[in-house]
Design a protein around this motif. Structure first.
Motif, short mmCIF file in Angstrom:
data_model
loop_
_atom_site.label_atom_id
_atom_site.label_comp_id
_atom_site.label_asym_id
_atom_site.label_seq_id
_atom_site.Cartn_x
_atom_site.Cartn_y
_atom_site.Cartn_z
N UNK A 243 0.95 -1.29 -0.06
CA UNK A 243 0.06 0.08 0.11
C UNK A 243 0.93 1.34 0.06
N UNK A 244 0.38 2.19 -0.69
CA UNK A 244 1.35 3.25 -0.92
C UNK A 244 1.36 4.33 0.43
N UNK A 245 2.68 4.69 0.60
CA UNK A 245 2.76 5.58 1.77
C UNK A 245 2.23 4.90 3.23
N UNK A 246 2.35 3.74 3.24
CA UNK A 246 1.75 3.10 4.44
C UNK A 246 3.04 2.56 5.27
N UNK A 247 2.98 3.04 6.65
CA UNK A 247 3.93 2.41 7.39
C UNK A 247 3.43 1.23 8.16
N UNK B 294 6.35 14.26 5.38
CA UNK B 294 5.46 14.99 4.39
C UNK B 294 4.53 14.18 3.86
N UNK B 295 3.56 14.53 3.12
CA UNK B 295 2.58 13.99 2.35
C UNK B 295 3.01 13.25 1.29
N UNK B 296 2.86 11.96 1.13
CA UNK B 296 3.05 11.49 -0.34
C UNK B 296 2.35 11.96 -1.41
N UNK B 297 2.68 12.86 -2.31
CA UNK B 297 1.86 13.38 -3.50
C UNK B 297 1.88 12.64 -4.69
N UNK B 298 0.78 12.60 -5.36
CA UNK B 298 0.79 12.16 -6.51
C UNK B 298 1.75 12.35 -7.46
N UNK B 299 2.05 13.85 -7.44
CA UNK B 299 2.99 14.13 -8.44
C UNK B 299 4.40 13.79 -8.18
N UNK B 300 4.74 13.49 -6.61
CA UNK B 300 6.09 12.87 -6.56
C UNK B 300 6.02 11.24 -6.91
N UNK B 301 4.75 10.70 -7.25
CA UNK B 301 4.67 9.28 -7.56
C UNK B 301 4.54 9.07 -9.10
N UNK B 302 4.31 10.28 -9.61
CA UNK B 302 3.87 10.24 -11.07
C UNK B 302 5.03 10.04 -11.93
N UNK C 202 -4.05 2.49 7.62
CA UNK C 202 -4.48 2.49 6.05
C UNK C 202 -5.18 3.98 6.05
N UNK C 203 -5.84 4.32 6.67
CA UNK C 203 -6.78 5.83 6.50
C UNK C 203 -5.57 6.84 6.64
N UNK C 204 -4.73 6.91 7.42
CA UNK C 204 -3.65 8.04 7.67
C UNK C 204 -2.29 7.80 6.77
N UNK C 205 -2.68 7.14 5.89
CA UNK C 205 -1.25 6.45 5.18
C UNK C 205 -0.56 7.62 4.26
N UNK C 206 -1.10 8.78 4.16
CA UNK C 206 -0.36 9.93 3.64
C UNK C 206 0.59 10.68 4.24
N UNK C 207 0.71 10.44 5.55
CA UNK C 207 1.65 11.05 6.32
C UNK C 207 2.68 10.32 6.85
N UNK C 208 4.11 10.95 7.05
CA UNK C 208 5.18 9.98 7.39
C UNK C 208 6.24 10.20 6.48
N UNK C 209 7.23 9.04 6.83
CA UNK C 209 8.41 9.27 5.95
C UNK C 209 8.38 8.05 4.63
N UNK C 210 7.36 7.46 4.70
CA UNK C 210 7.09 6.28 3.53
C UNK C 210 7.88 5.25 3.50
N UNK C 211 7.94 4.44 4.52
CA UNK C 211 8.88 3.20 4.93
C UNK C 211 8.05 2.30 5.34
N UNK C 212 8.33 1.06 4.79
CA UNK C 212 7.78 -0.28 5.27
C UNK C 212 8.86 -0.99 6.60
#
Length: 689
Positions: free
Chosen positions: A11-15, A342-350, A245-255
């Motif tokens: 899942x994207x941007x999910x710790x 930060x929030x993982x933005x769609x632009x950063x994943x695009x 899962x619901x708050x998955x857009x914040x953090x550093x983006x690492x599993x």
């Protein structure tokens, strides 16, 4: 169009938290150490899990005496994988349960599981308390001048015959911990204080263990035998999982996952803060966390959820991580990394485009590059029928048009570090490069095979194509790369991919929930992407340790297998060209400074990984560290000298130009391979005329 929306990969941007004995929240009112017992809800949940696995999992496994034996072995490994607590006599005593646990699970009887854990917990507490006492025997002027060594991995070691043997092991471990801290810049007195705080913190956490913790560990000793992605989540873990899962857009983006006393990085979210910062890597171990300019808090031995809580905080704030790199020779070689949350933005994943410029016989050739960090789609806009919703396929089609307008000779689809995403996008992206046809097969637990594919006759790009992958290319990336390889539409280059070819679903229970594997992916050639992944046509040196990273590194991973091939066409004469492509690549590998550096760097990393034990002598350890650093520096200066660049005196003087594709050795060589393909094709066309 024959396609479905099936999210693949992580899942994207999910710790996410892989379950471990210290990976769930604890509360007050814990039972006394060594006196934990199962609740009625847990006994019923055990029977529910047995039932769900029996009819819902992709893999059919009979719960019998043979599996019971595996459950016992795996349970003991989860508790004491380093064989540092139990003696052989204690392990022999547990043989009475070897053929019993299958019957216990079906009846919901958890007495044996809790008995084993209670003994383990008592021994764990005793060891921590003894370590605290033993720390006092190290004077401030202690000299690490002995000849002893410490075995790093005890997985294959025999169980200790006596407590005295374990005492010797723990003495060495304590000495090593002190020495590692001293080598990192602390005095013995400071190291002793740090270790005292660390051990006291660990002792508190062990004493807070609840019956739910024990139940979760034991159930996963059972569920993981089906495959490593099948897991039981306790009610508290389920709640935490759903919140994240619901708050998955914040953090550093690492599993992250727990491994022994460390917090280990499993993978990074493409486009996330950690990924963009570029310093944190898979298999790195986080040993300290600090906020902004505050003190780094030692987190060795902490529960995983508590480490995650320290790392997560308001966006735009900075977290500082003390990390032991995956390729470090020992635990003293740590470094500090600062990451802005930060929030993982769609632009950063695009998807993004660039151009590699190559000289071929005095002529500039331009190779387009499209970097795809993830397979994304705006699901909400898609469901609402929006005409211009954002997706990987739409963005790539637009970028191809722009690159062709700029005049490119070939195209590289860069899927390195792409951990997956939506199956819909992997399927439709293949359609940009073929006229029509199947792309992937999905086999359910019931054995039904669905064939997904592209029904659109149009092709967006029909020129020379290469797909660049590495060990972190997973799921949807593997489906795309596999299809391009099967159609012989382009050449696949790089490293063997991750190998995750399964799909999981979460099933709620009356007590917790069960995540289990329900389906498996197969290429149109009939080969599974599971376990083996996609093997490139042309291999680059591998910087990732296959024993640490990838599906094959996971115990009990589902095996590679095959189903029936789906008829499909072939686009180019790739099998005919491959011998020449490989030969030309090999010649360049022996001459190009960057490729030579990549190969030598891989050898050096493998040498470091092969170290089985470390010295407890300070001078020996310092000499080993200096030797490795000198080798790294020599390799870099060898590369710089061959390229006519200024030599450096220290490794930290050197900075890679991460955003310049012309400085990326793998992209540049992929471009050269495309030029070789063009030349071979022209020769073939001329021969036919």
């Amino acid at each position: 169009m024959l396609s479905k929306v099936i999210p693949l990969g992580l899942p994207r941007a999910l710790i996410l938290t892989f379950l471990s004995i210290f990976s769930v929240y604890s509360f007050a009112e814990n039972a006394a150490v060594g006196q934990l017992s199962a609740s009625q809800e847990q006994r019923q949940a055990a029977k529910d899990v047995v039932e769900r696995l029996g009819y819902g999992h992709y893999r059919e496994i009979k719960l019998d005496d043979a599996l019971s034996a595996q459950i016992l072995d795996h349970y003991l490994k989860l508790l004491d994988g380093s064989k540092a607590y139990f003696t052989q006599a204690e392990i022999d005593n547990y043989e009475q349960y070897r053929n019993q646990l299958d019957d216990d699970l079906q009846k919901g009887d958890l007495q044996a599981a809790f008995e084993i854990y209670n003994t383990y917990q008592k021994k764990l507490v005793k060891r921590i308390e003894q370590q605290l006492v033993d720390l006092e025997s190290f004077p401030d002027d202690f000299v690490f001048d002995g000849k002893e060594t410490l075995l790093l991995d005890r997985t294959d070691s025999p169980w200790a015959a006596t407590e005295a043997e374990l005492n010797e092991l723990w003495k060495k471990r304590l000495t090593n911990s002190l020495l590692s801290l001293k080598l990192s810049g602390k005095t013995v007195a400071e190291a002793r204080k740090t270790l005292t705080r660390r051990l006291q913190s660990q002792l508190t956490r062990v004493q807070q263990t609840r019956d739910e913790d024990v139940f979760q560990v034991f159930m996963n000793a059972y569920t993981q035998l089906y495959d490593p992605h099948t897991q039981y989540l306790s009610p508290r873990s389920s709640e935490t999982f759903n919140i994240r899962m619901k708050l998955s857009l914040d953090g550093i983006g690492a599993l992250l996952q727990s491994e022994d006393e460390f917090t280990k990085v499993v993978s990074l979210v493409p486009g996330g803060p950690a990924d963009l910062a570029g310093e944190l890597k898979p298999a790195d171990r986080i040993i300290g966390v600090g906020q902004e300019n505050g003190e780094i808090v030692d987190v060795i031995g902490w529960r995983l959820d508590e480490v995650v809580d320290l790392i997560r905080d308001p966006r735009a704030s900075t977290v500082r991580l003390q990390v032991i790199p995956a390729n470090a020779a020992d635990n003293s070689q740590s470094k500090e990394i600062a990451i802005v949350r930060n929030t993982v933005k769609l632009e950063d994943q695009a998807a993004k485009k660039s151009i590699v410029t190559l000289d071929q016989n005095g002529q500039n050739r331009r190779i387009g590059v499209i970097d795809i960090p993830a397979f994304y789609v705006d699901f909400e806009a898609w469901r609402q029928g929006a005409e211009n919703y954002r997706s990987t396929t739409r963005d790539v089609a637009r970028l191809i048009t722009e690159l062709e307008a700029e005049g490119i000779d070939g195209l590289i689809i860069d899927l390195r570090n792409n951990g997956g995403g939506a199956l819909q996008e992997a399927n439709s992206l293949v359609g940009l490069f073929i006229d029509r046809g199947p792309t992937v097969q999905v086999r359910s637990a019931e054995g039904r095979i669905d064939i997904l594919g592209d029904s659109d006759n149009s092709i967006v790009y029909n020129g020379p194509l290469a797909v660049l992958v590495n060990r972190l290319s997973a799921s949807a990336s593997e489906i795309f790369a596999g299809a391009i390889q099967d159609y012989q539409r382009g050449v696949v280059i790089g490293g063997q991919t991750f190998g995750k070819g399964t799909v999981q679903s979460v099933t709620p229970l009356d007590h917790g929930q069960l995540k289990l594997t329900r389906a498996k992916f197969y290429r149109i050639s009939g080969e599974s992407t599971q376990h083996k992944g996609v093997v490139p046509d042309i291999m680059f040196p591998n910087l990732f340790d296959h024993k640490e990273v990838g599906e094959s590194a996971l115990e009990f991973a589902l095996p590679w297998d095959q189903v029936k091939q789906v008829p499909h066409k072939f686009y180019v004469q790739l099998p005919t060209w491959l011998p020449a492509l490989r030969e030309n690549h090999q010649k360049r590998s022996l001459q190009d400074p960057d490729l030579i550096f990549l190969a030598e760097q891989t050898k050096l990393i493998e040498q470091t990984r092969s170290i089985k034990s470390i010295s407890l002598n300070e001078q020996t350890r310092q000499a080993e560290t200096k030797r490795i650093e000198a080798q790294q520096l020599a390799l870099e200066n060898q590369r710089r000298k061959a390229k006519g660049l200024e030599l450096i005196k220290e490794l930290n003087e050197h900075e890679d130009k991460k955003d310049d594709p012309n400085q990326d050795a793998e992209l540049v060589e992929s471009g050269r391979i495309i030029l070789d393909m063009i030349k071979l094709n022209q020769t073939a066309v001329t021969a036919q005329q």
